[in-house]
Design an enzyme around this catalytic site. Structure first.
Site, PDB file in Angstrom:
ATOM      1  N   TRP A 103      54.689  17.009  71.259  1.00 39.55           N
ATOM      2  CA  TRP A 103      53.427  15.752  70.571  1.00 39.55           C
ATOM      3  C   TRP A 103      53.092  17.055  70.476  1.00 39.55           C
ATOM      4  CZ3 TRP A 103      53.986  11.807  68.713  1.00 39.55           C
ATOM      5  CH2 TRP A 103      54.671  10.494  69.191  1.00 39.55           C
ATOM      6  N   ASP A 172      44.589  15.990  74.071  1.00 44.42           N
ATOM      7  CA  ASP A 172      45.821  14.847  73.962  1.00 44.42           C
ATOM      8  C   ASP A 172      45.639  14.025  74.886  1.00 44.42           C
ATOM      9  OD1 ASP A 172      47.643  12.837  72.690  1.00 44.42           O
ATOM     10  OD2 ASP A 172      49.038  13.985  71.843  1.00 44.42           O
ATOM     11  N   LYS A 196      49.292   2.860  75.520  1.00 45.58           N
ATOM     12  CA  LYS A 196      50.309   3.843  76.400  1.00 45.58           C
ATOM     13  C   LYS A 196      48.846   3.182  77.863  1.00 45.58           C
ATOM     14  CE  LYS A 196      52.340   7.115  74.629  1.00 45.58           C
ATOM     15  NZ  LYS A 196      52.681   7.944  73.142  1.00 45.58           N
TER      16      LYS A 196
HETATM   17  C1  LIG Z   1      52.487   8.151  72.121  1.00 43.29           C
HETATM   18  C2  LIG Z   1      51.902   9.485  71.955  1.00 43.29           C
HETATM   19  C3  LIG Z   1      50.919  10.475  70.546  1.00 43.29           C
HETATM   20  C4  LIG Z   1      51.794   9.793  69.502  1.00 43.29           C
HETATM   21  O1  LIG Z   1      50.778   8.422  69.572  1.00 43.29           O
HETATM   22  P1  LIG Z   1      50.847   7.611  68.399  1.00 43.29           P
HETATM   23  O2  LIG Z   1      49.579   6.376  68.240  1.00 43.29           O
HETATM   24  O3  LIG Z   1      51.899   6.690  67.982  1.00 43.29           O
HETATM   25  O4  LIG Z   1      50.232   7.997  66.786  1.00 43.29           O
HETATM   26  C5  LIG Z   1      51.321  11.389  71.356  1.00 43.29           C
HETATM   27  N1  LIG Z   1      50.191  12.972  71.710  1.00 43.29           N
HETATM   28  C6  LIG Z   1      51.357  11.716  72.912  1.00 43.29           C
HETATM   29  C7  LIG Z   1      50.882  12.340  74.076  1.00 43.29           C
HETATM   30  C8  LIG Z   1      52.220  10.905  72.593  1.00 43.29           C
HETATM   31  O5  LIG Z   1      52.261   9.876  74.375  1.00 43.29           O
END
Ligand SMILES: *Cc1c(COP(=O)(O)O)cnc(C)c1O
Length: 360
Positions: A103, A172, A196
């Site tokens: 990521w 993030d 998540k």
């Molecule tokens: C799942 C995830 C993403 C991507 O998320 P999307 O909504 O599918 O774009 C980005 N960063 C992290 C840390 C993730 O776990």
């Protein structure tokens, strides 16, 4: 209805059952008004109240200071990879990134289109099994921000504390937001896809310091300026109403659990149960270095890929679903976000003990 299985999926992930039930009811008949939740105009007073409540619960749970906006955006967490540098960088502007997995790598690739990016640390050479200590890197001078991924969903690593550097953090937090208390004032931007730890897919929560809204260049498309959404309370265009509603219900549930500090204790307890059995012998091997271990995603291997496949199948047969590791590292992974019940963790640990005894 069949018995509910334990869903270890990394995302979309398990949600509190009470929230699913509420949502199922409200989709058909919202608060007994004779109209379904997903039929409501986003500008109706009913939906405005839902959005306001969702925002105020996030503010309350995370103790968001008054000089930050909370936005509900679309395009997934991945759209933030370009939106951040598009809004904060530009020709000649600099930012520092920490590369701790898939990521962050994707975020670095996008940022390079908008500014001068320094990758100050990378754990690529050790298959991303760790995150750095502050002493292992420096923030490059004149950086607008230091970017990091707080929890690396795929590798099961997590910053146990945030960098204490002379830099504004951009983070993030897709896979660990609301799992522990935070000092928001260290951050310029925090973002997280809901699927998540907060709700269903379809909405990305962005927490942004107000003074950053005006940094954006004039020629950035209207929809991609944070300012556009901040000025209109995330109602510049139609927001993802169902996802925002669900996040609100999850926040309500979280508040009833005692909030993020209580949730952190529960998360630590759940993770400790799994790490304990991993550390109890040689059969299971954790992917992450001990000091970088995640409370949310636990990635581990068994002695052989054949045993891993057998483990995943036998677990699924007793209602322990979604334990396959990410395709980039293989093995197994247990994702145990806020809403994952401790009973499911105990059932997994019992199964792990039995499986290793039967197959050693
Ligand atoms: C799942 C995830 C993403 C991507 O998320 P999307 O909504 O599918 O774009 C980005 N960063 C992290 C840390 C993730 O776990």
């Amino acid at each position: 209805m069949p018995e509910r299985i334990y869903n270890f999926s990394p995302g979309p992930a398990t949600l509190p059952f009470s929230v699913l039930e509420e949502a199922a009811r409200d989709i058909v008949n919202f608060k007994d008004r004779g109209i379904g939740l997903i039929e409501l105009s986003h500008r109706s007073k009913e939906f405005m109240a839902v959005a306001d409540e969702t925002e105020s619960l996030i503010r309350e749970l995370l103790d968001v200071p008054a000089n930050y906006k909370v936005l509900f955006l679309q395009g997934g967490a991945s759209s933030q990879f370009f939106m951040i540098p598009m809004n904060l960088l530009g020709p000649g502007k600099k930012a520092t990134y920490l590369n701790t997995g898939v990521w962050s790598k994707k975020a670095i690739k996008e940022a390079e289109n908008f500014g001068d990016i320094t990758v100050a640390y990378s754990s690529a050479d050790v298959s991303f099994n760790r995150v750095p200590e502050d002493t292992e890197y420096t923030v490059s001078p004149d950086s607008e921000y230091l970017y990091l991924v707080s929890n690396n969903t795929i590798y099961g690593t997590q910053f146990s504390s945030f960098p204490q550097k002379d830099a504004m953090l951009v983070c993030d937090m897709s896979s660990d937001i609301l799992s522990r208390p935070l000092d928001i004032s260290k951050f310029g931007i925090i973002f997280a896809g809901a699927q998540k730890n907060m709700g269903p897919a379809g909405v990305t929560v962005v927490i942004i310091r107000e003074d950053l809204l005006d940094k954006v260049a004039e020629n950035v498309p209207t929809m991609l300026k944070y300012k556009t959404h901040a000025d209109k309370g995330s109602m510049f265009n139609t927001p993802p109403t169902f996802a925002i509603y669900c996040v609100g219900r999850v926040m309500h549930w979280l508040k009833n659990q005692g909030g993020v500090a209580a949730m952190q204790r529960i998360n630590e307890e759940k993770a400790a149960l799994i790490y304990k059995i991993i550390d109890s012998g040689d059969f299971y091997r954790g992917h992450a270095e001990k000091t970088s271990r995640s409370m949310m995603n636990i990635a581990f291997n068994l002695p052989t890929p054949e045993l891993e496949a057998q483990f995943i199948n036998e677990a699924a047969a007793i209602g322990l679903d979604g334990l396959k590791g990410h395709r980039s590292i293989g093995g197994c992974r247990a994702s145990i976000y806020n809403a994952f019940p401790i009973e499911g963790v105990k059932k997994l640990v019992d199964f792990m003990a039995r499986f290793s005894a039967d197959n050693s």
